[in-house]
Design a protein around this motif. Sequence first.
Motif, PDB file in Angstrom:
ATOM      1  N   ILE A   5       0.722  -1.174   0.061  1.00 33.09           N
ATOM      2  CA  ILE A   5       0.046  -0.278  -0.060  1.00 33.09           C
ATOM      3  C   ILE A   5       0.753   1.215  -0.040  1.00 33.09           C
ATOM      4  N   SER A   6       0.843   1.901  -1.033  1.00 36.04           N
ATOM      5  CA  SER A   6       1.714   3.207  -1.042  1.00 36.04           C
ATOM      6  C   SER A   6       1.077   4.291  -0.293  1.00 36.04           C
ATOM      7  N   ASN A   7       1.971   5.500  -0.338  1.00 36.97           N
ATOM      8  CA  ASN A   7       1.460   6.639   0.543  1.00 36.97           C
ATOM      9  C   ASN A   7       0.197   7.074   0.134  1.00 36.97           C
ATOM     10  N   ASP A   8       0.244   7.192  -1.463  1.00 34.68           N
ATOM     11  CA  ASP A   8      -0.846   7.937  -1.931  1.00 34.68           C
ATOM     12  C   ASP A   8      -2.331   7.170  -1.481  1.00 34.68           C
ATOM     13  N   GLU A   9      -2.176   5.758  -1.488  1.00 28.43           N
ATOM     14  CA  GLU A   9      -3.319   4.585  -1.228  1.00 28.43           C
ATOM     15  C   GLU A   9      -3.662   4.674   0.211  1.00 28.43           C
ATOM     16  N   ILE A  10      -2.719   5.258   1.090  1.00 27.14           N
ATOM     17  CA  ILE A  10      -3.093   5.367   2.435  1.00 27.14           C
ATOM     18  C   ILE A  10      -4.270   6.398   2.606  1.00 27.14           C
ATOM     19  N   MET A  11      -4.276   7.326   1.923  1.00 27.58           N
ATOM     20  CA  MET A  11      -5.264   8.366   2.350  1.00 27.58           C
ATOM     21  C   MET A  11      -6.679   7.855   1.951  1.00 27.58           C
TER      22      MET A  11
END
Length: 142
Positions: free
Chosen positions: A89-95
């Motif tokens: 899970i990438s940083n963008d997907e965490i949001m």
Amino acid sequence: MIPIIIGLGVTVAALTVKSGINAFARYKHLTPVEIAGFNNIKINFNRPDRNFMTNKGLVDRNLLEKLKQYPGGFLPNMNENEACLILGISNDEIMKLDTKLLKQKHRKCIISNHPDRGGSLYIAMKINRAKEILEKSYLLKR
């Protein structure tokens, strides 16, 4: 006395053959990079003319860069950060992490690492644990 000596000789020969077979079975699963490491050969990963092999084929250059950034190993107690790393899970997907995205990431990860398809039972347990942690996490939008 002679039967004892013959028995000991046969036992030693059998144990030697068994050890050789076990060593060869382990050797078959080593990658060239691992073999080089065992022989204290330093490999320059930055050379563009080199491709690195794994058990499943050539290693992608982007993957090598990611592996160099992450020191490896698992923490004694898994946290949300490690769970996100395990599930990809990438940083963008965490949001925008919700149950649907978590389920997709878990499914993709477990399919490629499932023990029934040659994956590791330990890694599959870590993947499932990562999903459990993120399901209970404040990061998950409900």
